[in-house]
Scaffold this motif. Sequence first.
Motif, PDB file in Angstrom:
ATOM      1  N   PHE A  70      40.179  36.355 -17.966  1.00 32.34           N
ATOM      2  CA  PHE A  70      40.601  35.258 -17.591  1.00 32.34           C
ATOM      3  C   PHE A  70      39.920  33.749 -17.504  1.00 32.34           C
ATOM      4  O   PHE A  70      40.188  32.763 -17.577  1.00 32.34           O
ATOM      5  N   PHE A  71      38.468  34.219 -17.447  1.00 38.97           N
ATOM      6  CA  PHE A  71      37.600  33.025 -17.518  1.00 38.97           C
ATOM      7  C   PHE A  71      37.766  32.373 -18.969  1.00 38.97           C
ATOM      8  O   PHE A  71      37.910  31.159 -19.365  1.00 38.97           O
ATOM      9  N   ARG A  72      37.739  33.200 -20.138  1.00 38.93           N
ATOM     10  CA  ARG A  72      37.892  32.742 -21.441  1.00 38.93           C
ATOM     11  C   ARG A  72      39.402  32.228 -21.600  1.00 38.93           C
ATOM     12  O   ARG A  72      39.528  31.172 -22.099  1.00 38.93           O
ATOM     13  N   LEU A  73      40.391  32.895 -20.859  1.00 34.28           N
ATOM     14  CA  LEU A  73      41.685  32.171 -20.924  1.00 34.28           C
ATOM     15  C   LEU A  73      41.701  30.792 -20.371  1.00 34.28           C
ATOM     16  O   LEU A  73      42.458  29.977 -21.149  1.00 34.28           O
ATOM     17  N   GLU A  74      41.170  30.697 -19.256  1.00 36.29           N
ATOM     18  CA  GLU A  74      40.878  29.194 -18.688  1.00 36.29           C
ATOM     19  C   GLU A  74      40.242  28.168 -19.625  1.00 36.29           C
ATOM     20  O   GLU A  74      40.902  27.087 -19.584  1.00 36.29           O
ATOM     21  N   ARG A  75      39.340  28.642 -20.328  1.00 33.86           N
ATOM     22  CA  ARG A  75      38.375  27.615 -21.249  1.00 33.86           C
ATOM     23  C   ARG A  75      39.636  27.227 -22.437  1.00 33.86           C
ATOM     24  O   ARG A  75      39.561  26.158 -22.793  1.00 33.86           O
ATOM     25  N   GLU A  76      40.331  28.400 -23.023  1.00 32.36           N
ATOM     26  CA  GLU A  76      41.221  28.001 -24.075  1.00 32.36           C
ATOM     27  C   GLU A  76      42.456  26.988 -23.190  1.00 32.36           C
ATOM     28  O   GLU A  76      42.760  26.109 -23.891  1.00 32.36           O
ATOM     29  N   LEU A  77      43.125  27.047 -22.069  1.00 33.49           N
ATOM     30  CA  LEU A  77      43.819  26.375 -21.522  1.00 33.49           C
ATOM     31  C   LEU A  77      43.262  24.915 -21.249  1.00 33.49           C
ATOM     32  O   LEU A  77      43.911  23.930 -21.741  1.00 33.49           O
TER      33      LEU A  77
END
Length: 154
Positions: A70-77
């Motif tokens: 989810f940390f990585r997902l937030e960076r993508e967002l």
Amino acid sequence: MKFGKTLAKRQLDIPEYAASFVNYKALKKLIKHLGVGVKSSAPPVPFQSPGGRSFNDPQATLQANKATFFFRLERELEKVNTFYLQKEEELKLRLKTLTDKKKIMQSRSQTTSKISATYITLQEGFQQFENDLNKLQQFVEINATGFSKILKKV
């Protein structure tokens, strides 16, 4: 057609946006690697704390891996959103410029014909604005689909 291929095609269609699309492929690989996916049959990759300690508790490992995902997902967002906001500001400024030019032309309507170079230039400006607005809309839609599909896998 698989979504990953659709996304790759869209990136080729709009090369100036390519670097700002969600990295769907990398997120899928991360889900598979960490073992956090709904369909994942592999045990979660053991999580190591910054101190080098490894967790033996599978539940704690899964939670740590989900946090990583989810940390990585937030960076993508954030990447997608930052690009969108930048493009939105550019388009707002262009629209204001185009409408101001149109108002000036309308105030001089008796001296400007529809075949004048200024009129044609303005019309082309609005057409280019419409094309760029459509590109941004496609960017938003394909990224929304990407985020939706990746979240279904978690």
